[in-house]
Design an enzyme around this catalytic site. Sequence first.
Site, PDB file in Angstrom:
ATOM      1  N   LYS A  92       0.834  -1.206   0.000  1.00  0.00           N
ATOM      2  CA  LYS A  92       0.000   0.000   0.000  1.00  0.00           C
ATOM      3  C   LYS A  92       0.867   1.253   0.000  1.00  0.00           C
ATOM      4  CE  LYS A  92      -3.785  -2.526   2.115  1.00  0.00           C
ATOM      5  NZ  LYS A  92      -4.499  -2.928   3.337  1.00  0.00           N
ATOM      6  N   GLN A 123      -4.906  -1.130   9.505  1.00  0.00           N
ATOM      7  CA  GLN A 123      -4.655  -2.441   8.900  1.00  0.00           C
ATOM      8  C   GLN A 123      -5.280  -3.537   9.762  1.00  0.00           C
ATOM      9  OE1 GLN A 123      -3.229  -3.109   5.864  1.00  0.00           O
ATOM     10  NE2 GLN A 123      -3.783  -5.242   6.268  1.00  0.00           N
ATOM     11  N   ASP A 128     -10.876   3.013   3.928  1.00  0.00           N
ATOM     12  CA  ASP A 128     -11.376   1.671   3.629  1.00  0.00           C
ATOM     13  C   ASP A 128     -12.894   1.637   3.522  1.00  0.00           C
ATOM     14  OD1 ASP A 128      -9.585  -0.334   3.079  1.00  0.00           O
ATOM     15  OD2 ASP A 128      -9.071  -0.717   5.179  1.00  0.00           O
TER      16      ASP A 128
END
Length: 286
Positions: free
Chosen positions: A55, A99, A122
């Site tokens: 990422k 994460q 997200d």
Amino acid sequence: MHQATTLDGKALAAALLPAQQARASQLTAALSRPPGLGVLLVGEDPASEVYVRHKVRRAAAVGLHSEVVRLPASCSQAALQEALESLNRAAHLDALLLQLPLPAGLDAGWALSQIAPEKDVDGLHPTNLGRLLAGLPGPQPCTPRAIMHLLQATGRPLRGAHAVVVGRSPIVGRPLAALLLQHDLTVSLGHSHSVGLAALARQADVLVVAAGVAGLVDASWIKVGATVIDVGINRRDKKLVGDVQFTAAQGRADFISPVPGGVGPLTVAMLVDNALQLAARRAVAP
Ligand code: NAP
């Protein structure tokens, strides 16, 4: 013999790069700084380390500033809350990623709800999941977005098709079902208690498997000519394998996404895309 076309997520992600780079440089001019992505990594899960590296690398390739904040696996809920609040406040960060998975003892649902919805890269904050269900704009979860991109890359019409999704997690299956409905597919959502799932899957024009069970789906689950998207990532004999028995599925499906190299690289590309969208909102209303 019939041989499915492989959906190359790596190539599709690479094709999105120039437009993302151009968007990032426009935003850098508008904000007088590069768009910023904050990543919070709790613990030392080796797979999470790899995903975060991918990422951060993609963010750098596009022209984003990114920074990774690390907490030990033993950290308290209060310490996690403090770190999230500090990232929420950081004016130079437009997007914030927690994460997952979190180490045992920390509640991911609670932690996701502590991210400022306007920085939720997200799209997993309850507000943004609610907006998705309501059909309102907002950051949409990255893996479901990646799956939609793969489906669109087949060139097959989606409207009216029957999609069977195996797995109902809040990260993949549930938001994907909402996106598929937005695109006018008929959606069946299966899980570990579903009875007759293989027979249901065999009726699917689009079969998406996100169960996290290596090799769960064999040829008998797949309708001839279907599109099969394998989301699963499982480690077997030091190799990554999906939830679908790839070679068997190739003999029946028309399109299939591989593991690795299918959904994964596009998920990373969609994360950066979401970060650009969030930065663009702040460029308009800083
Ligand atoms: P999860 O939270 O563990 O959810 C798994 C889902 O699959 C649950 O709904 C579960 O049912 C269902 N399930 C489990 N075994 C099943 C079976 N034998 N038959 C039918 N359904 C079954 O996992 P997740 O976070 O959604 O992730 C799923 C997989 O996708 C994992 O391998 C993960 O590593 C991978 N993944 C990949 C990406 C990517 O970018 N490529 C992103 C996210 C996840 P219940 O609800 O009844 O328990």
